[in-house]
Design a protein around this motif. Structure first.
Motif, mmCIF file in Angstrom:
data_model
loop_
_atom_site.group_PDB
_atom_site.id
_atom_site.type_symbol
_atom_site.label_atom_id
_atom_site.label_comp_id
_atom_site.label_asym_id
_atom_site.label_seq_id
_atom_site.Cartn_x
_atom_site.Cartn_y
_atom_site.Cartn_z
ATOM 1 N N LYS A 1 -10.616 43.991 61.240
ATOM 2 C CA LYS A 1 -11.574 44.958 60.711
ATOM 3 C C LYS A 1 -11.034 45.501 59.387
ATOM 4 C CE LYS A 1 -14.509 48.409 62.592
ATOM 5 N NZ LYS A 1 -14.678 49.577 63.343
ATOM 6 N N GLY A 2 -11.863 45.518 58.378
ATOM 7 C CA GLY A 2 -11.436 46.103 57.098
ATOM 8 C C GLY A 2 -10.643 45.150 56.209
ATOM 9 N N ASP A 3 -10.310 43.948 56.692
ATOM 10 C CA ASP A 3 -9.602 42.994 55.825
ATOM 11 C C ASP A 3 -10.521 42.550 54.697
ATOM 12 O OD1 ASP A 3 -7.205 42.951 57.138
ATOM 13 O OD2 ASP A 3 -7.674 41.203 58.377
ATOM 14 N N LYS A 4 -10.003 42.585 53.480
ATOM 15 C CA LYS A 4 -10.811 42.159 52.321
ATOM 16 C C LYS A 4 -10.427 40.722 51.975
ATOM 17 C CE LYS A 4 -13.025 45.969 50.858
ATOM 18 N NZ LYS A 4 -14.000 46.030 51.923
ATOM 19 N N ILE A 5 -11.392 39.802 52.138
ATOM 20 C CA ILE A 5 -11.106 38.387 51.879
ATOM 21 C C ILE A 5 -11.218 38.115 50.388
ATOM 22 C CG2 ILE A 5 -11.817 36.014 52.418
ATOM 23 C CD1 ILE A 5 -13.135 37.194 54.958
ATOM 24 N N PHE A 6 -10.119 37.622 49.805
ATOM 25 C CA PHE A 6 -10.106 37.429 48.356
ATOM 26 C C PHE A 6 -9.960 35.976 47.933
ATOM 27 C CE2 PHE A 6 -8.677 41.903 46.716
ATOM 28 C CZ PHE A 6 -9.930 42.396 47.063
ATOM 29 N N ASP A 7 -9.717 35.061 48.915
ATOM 30 C CA ASP A 7 -9.502 33.670 48.493
ATOM 31 C C ASP A 7 -9.595 32.725 49.686
ATOM 32 O OD1 ASP A 7 -9.016 31.583 46.775
ATOM 33 O OD2 ASP A 7 -6.889 32.026 46.471
ATOM 34 N N LEU A 8 -9.629 31.415 49.368
ATOM 35 C CA LEU A 8 -9.559 30.387 50.405
ATOM 36 C C LEU A 8 -8.091 30.180 50.793
ATOM 37 C CD1 LEU A 8 -11.790 27.635 48.701
ATOM 38 C CD2 LEU A 8 -12.518 29.371 50.371
ATOM 39 N N GLY A 9 -7.873 29.654 51.997
ATOM 40 C CA GLY A 9 -6.520 29.261 52.403
ATOM 41 C C GLY A 9 -6.325 27.761 52.202
ATOM 42 N N PRO A 10 -5.091 27.256 52.398
ATOM 43 C CA PRO A 10 -4.800 25.844 52.108
ATOM 44 C C PRO A 10 -5.524 24.838 53.004
ATOM 45 C CG PRO A 10 -2.884 26.980 53.028
ATOM 46 C CD PRO A 10 -3.911 28.024 52.766
ATOM 47 N N LYS A 11 -5.785 25.207 54.277
ATOM 48 C CA LYS A 11 -6.490 24.256 55.158
ATOM 49 C C LYS A 11 -7.929 24.057 54.679
ATOM 50 C CE LYS A 11 -3.886 25.220 59.309
ATOM 51 N NZ LYS A 11 -3.768 26.469 60.073
ATOM 52 N N THR A 12 -8.549 25.128 54.220
ATOM 53 C CA THR A 12 -9.917 25.022 53.697
ATOM 54 C C THR A 12 -9.922 24.172 52.432
ATOM 55 O OG1 THR A 12 -10.302 27.228 54.547
ATOM 56 C CG2 THR A 12 -11.938 26.383 53.005
ATOM 57 N N VAL A 13 -8.933 24.385 51.597
ATOM 58 C CA VAL A 13 -8.855 23.599 50.355
ATOM 59 C C VAL A 13 -8.762 22.113 50.696
ATOM 60 C CG1 VAL A 13 -7.319 23.049 48.405
ATOM 61 C CG2 VAL A 13 -7.951 25.430 48.877
ATOM 62 N N GLU A 14 -7.957 21.776 51.712
ATOM 63 C CA GLU A 14 -7.800 20.367 52.097
ATOM 64 C C GLU A 14 -9.126 19.805 52.657
ATOM 65 O OE1 GLU A 14 -4.504 19.799 54.778
ATOM 66 O OE2 GLU A 14 -5.139 17.715 55.091
ATOM 67 N N TYR A 15 -9.735 20.576 53.518
ATOM 68 C CA TYR A 15 -11.008 20.195 54.156
ATOM 69 C C TYR A 15 -12.103 19.965 53.093
ATOM 70 C CZ TYR A 15 -15.279 21.668 56.868
ATOM 71 O OH TYR A 15 -16.519 21.805 57.423
ATOM 72 N N TYR A 16 -12.252 20.917 52.179
ATOM 73 C CA TYR A 16 -13.282 20.813 51.144
ATOM 74 C C TYR A 16 -12.953 19.670 50.167
ATOM 75 C CZ TYR A 16 -15.475 25.347 52.390
ATOM 76 O OH TYR A 16 -16.140 26.373 53.017
ATOM 77 N N SER A 17 -11.676 19.525 49.833
ATOM 78 C CA SER A 17 -11.295 18.493 48.848
ATOM 79 C C SER A 17 -11.661 17.107 49.359
ATOM 80 C CB SER A 17 -9.798 18.552 48.530
ATOM 81 O OG SER A 17 -9.498 19.808 47.996
ATOM 82 N N LYS A 18 -11.519 16.890 50.673
ATOM 83 C CA LYS A 18 -11.878 15.590 51.268
ATOM 84 C C LYS A 18 -13.370 15.316 51.084
ATOM 85 C CE LYS A 18 -8.669 14.339 54.779
ATOM 86 N NZ LYS A 18 -8.147 15.070 55.887
ATOM 87 N N LEU A 19 -14.191 16.316 51.353
ATOM 88 C CA LEU A 19 -15.643 16.153 51.200
ATOM 89 C C LEU A 19 -15.996 15.891 49.727
ATOM 90 C CD1 LEU A 19 -16.831 18.965 53.635
ATOM 91 C CD2 LEU A 19 -17.290 16.523 53.897
ATOM 92 N N ILE A 20 -15.295 16.569 48.838
ATOM 93 C CA ILE A 20 -15.563 16.394 47.396
ATOM 94 C C ILE A 20 -15.182 14.975 46.964
ATOM 95 C CG2 ILE A 20 -14.857 17.149 45.068
ATOM 96 C CD1 ILE A 20 -14.483 20.015 46.372
ATOM 97 N N SER A 21 -14.074 14.452 47.501
ATOM 98 C CA SER A 21 -13.632 13.126 47.041
ATOM 99 C C SER A 21 -14.584 12.019 47.497
ATOM 100 C CB SER A 21 -12.194 12.848 47.476
ATOM 101 O OG SER A 21 -12.193 12.662 48.873
ATOM 102 N N GLY A 22 -15.393 12.278 48.523
ATOM 103 C CA GLY A 22 -16.347 11.257 48.985
ATOM 104 C C GLY A 22 -17.730 11.402 48.373
ATOM 105 N N ALA A 23 -17.889 12.321 47.423
ATOM 106 C CA ALA A 23 -19.234 12.623 46.901
ATOM 107 C C ALA A 23 -19.683 11.656 45.813
ATOM 108 C CB ALA A 23 -19.228 14.035 46.322
ATOM 109 N N GLY A 24 -21.017 11.521 45.656
ATOM 110 C CA GLY A 24 -21.586 10.769 44.534
ATOM 111 C C GLY A 24 -21.900 11.720 43.376
#
Ligand code: 3PG
Length: 408
Positions: free
Chosen positions: A296-319
C-alpha cells in the motif's frame, strides 16, 4: 497526403509566400520542470526551423499551446521565444497576448522576414474545447484573427488529433496548407503503413491514460496491435484492473479509467502484457520487487529486469514495433532503466520501428540510437490515433481546404 501535384493536401510549395502574412500553427508544447518552469526538452522547438526557413520571405505569426490549463506544464510562451531566437540566431518577436488588441497590432506591424510568437493559445478559453470545423470557424479566435492573414499553415502534427479552433477553424476560412513537419510525418507514416508487417507490437507508457485507452481498442480492432506491452502509468492502471495493485493510484476519474482497462482485458485477453516486476522509490533508493509484493502506498517508478526480458523477447519477434511514452520516471537517473532498455530492444529489433513522443525522442538521442529507428516523431497521442487508421481532424481540414482552394 500527396502533393507535388498529386494534391489531396497542399504544401508550402503550392503558394507564393513572398510578403504574405501567415498564421503558422506549431506544436511547441514542451516538457517543463515543475519547480523552475524551465523548458526541459526543446526538440519540438528545433523542429519548427525547417518550416520557418521555407517561410523566410513571409511575415510569420507562430501560434502554439503549452500544457493544459491547471497542470504543471501550463505556462506562457516567452521562454519558447528565447529558445527559438537562440536556435535561429535571429530576433523572434513575442507578444503576451493571443487574440486581443496587442496581438492584433503586433501582427499588423510585422514586416517581411519577421517572426512573431503569440502567447499560449490555451489562454483563450475557446482553444480548450473541441468544435466541428464549421463551428470552429465561428469562434471569436478565428473570426478576429483570420482577417489579418493571407494563409494558414498547419504544422502541429502532435496536436493533429484535436479539433481545436486553431487546428480546424482557420482552414475553413483561409487558403491553407501543411507545413514541413506535417508533410514529413504523414508521407513517412503513409509509406511505412503500406508495408507494415505483423506481428504488430505496441509498447505504451506515459501518463495520458484516458486518451490511450480509446486508441488501444481501435488499434486492436483495426489489426494494428497483436501485442500491447504496458508500462508507465497506463501499466499501473491495467495492473490495478487485474487486482495486482491493491491500493488506489490517486489519478483523476480512477474508477472509470480502471473499469475501461478491465473491460479491454476481458475483450482481448491474449493481447495485453503487464509488468511482472517493478521498481519503487524508497527514500530516494530504487527497490525492485515482484508485482505480488507491491505494498500500500508504494510508488511504482520503473520496470524491473524480468519485465524487461519478457518484453524484449516479444519485441524481437515483431514485424512492426511502435513505442510511445516513457516506461517509468525516466527523468530520474535511478528509474531510467526500463525506458532505456525498451529503446535498446526496439532499436536492435529487425522490425519496422516507430518511436513516438517528446520524452522518448530525447532519450533516444541521449542513447545514440536515433539512426537505428525507421521513423521518429515528437507526436504522442496524435500518432497513436493516426496508426489506428482514423483520419485526424487536422488532416481532414487540410484535405477540405485543398478542395476549396482548387475549386476557386
Ligand atoms: C501532445 O503533447 O500530445 C500535444 O501537444 C497535444 O497536447 P494535449 O494532449 O494537451 O492536447
Amino acid at each position: 497526403m500527396h502533393n507535388r501535384k498529386g494534391v489531396k493536401v497542399l504544401t508550402l510549395d503550392d503558394f507564393d509566400l513572398d510578403s504574405k502574412t501567415v498564421f503558422l500553427r506549431m506544436d511547441m508544447n514542451c516538457p517543463i520542470d515543475p519547480e523552475t518552469g524551465e523548458i526541459l526538452g526543446t526538440k519540438r522547438i528545433e523542429e519548427a526551423i525547417v518550416t520557418l526557413e521555407s517561410l523566410k520571405d513571409a511575415k510569420v505569426v507562430i501560434a502554439s499551446h503549452q500544457g493544459r490549463v491547471g497542470n504543471n506544464e501550463y505556462t506562457g510562451m516567452h521562454k519558447h521565444a528565447e529558445v527559438l531566437e537562440k536556435l535561429m540566431g535571429r530576433e523572434i518577436k513575442y507578444v503576451e497576448d493571443t487574440i486581443g488588441e496587442s496581438a492584433q497590432n503586433a501582427i499588423k506591424n510585422l514586416e517581411k522576414g519577421q517572426i512573431l510568437l503569440l502567447d499560449n493559445l490555451r489562454l483563450c478559453a475557446e482553444e480548450n474545447y473541441e468544435f466541428t470545423p464549421e463551428n470552429a470557424a465561428k469562434t471569436i479566435m478565428v473570426s478576429r484573427l483570420s482577417k489579418l492573414f493571407d494563409l494558414c499553415v498547419l504544422d502541429s502534427f502532435p496536436s493533429a488529433h484535436r479539433s481545436h479552433p486553431s487546428i480546424v477553424g482557420f482552414a475553413q476560412v483561409l487558403p491553407s496548407c501543411a507545413g514541413r513537419i506535417v508533410e514529413r510525418e504523414v508521407r513517412n507514416l503513409d509509406e511505412m503503413m503500406t508495408v507494415a508487417k505483423a506481428p504488430h507490437v505496441i509498447i505504451l507508457g506515459g501518463s495520458k491514460v484516458p486518451d490511450r485507452l480509446e486508441a488501444i481498442k481501435l488499434l486492436i480492432q483495426n489489426g494494428r496491435a497483436d501485442h500491447v506491452l504496458l508500462t508507465g502509468l497506463i501499466g499501473n492502471v491495467f495492473m490495478r484492473a487485474q487486482a495486482r495493485i491493491k491500493s488506489p493510484l490517486g489519478i483523476k476519474n480512477e474508477d472509470e479509467v480502471v473499469a475501461k482497462a478491465h473491460s479491454l482485458i476481458g475483450d482481448y485477453p491474449d493481447v495485453f502484457a503487464t509488468p511482472v516486476d517493478i521498481a519503487i522509490d524508497r527514500d530516494g533508493e530504487r527497490v525492485e520487487m515482484d508485482v505480488r509484493e507491491i505494498g500500500k502506498g508504494d510508488k511504482i517508478f520503473d520496470l524491473g529486469p524480468k519485465t524487461v526480458e519478457y518484453y524484449s523477447k516479444l519485441i524481437s519477434g515483431a514485424g512492426t514495433v511502435f513505442i510511445s511514452g516513457p516506461a517509468g520516471f525516466f527523468e530520474k537517473e535511478n528509474f531510467r532503466y526500463g525506458t532505456s532498455e525498451m529503446l535498446n530492444a526496439v532499436a536492435n529489433s529487425m522490425a519496422t520501428t516507430i518511436v513516438s513522443g517528446g520524452h522518448l525522442t530525447t532519450a533516444l538521442k541521449q542513447q545514440g540510437l536515433a539512426d537505428k529507428i525507421n521513423h521518429i516523431s515528437t507526436a504522442g497521442g496524435a500518432l497513436v490515433l493516426y496508426l489506428t487508421g482514423e483520419k485526424l481532424p487536422m488532416i481532414k481540414s487540410l484535405e477540405d481546404a485543398a478542395i476549396k482552394h482548387r475549386s476557386k
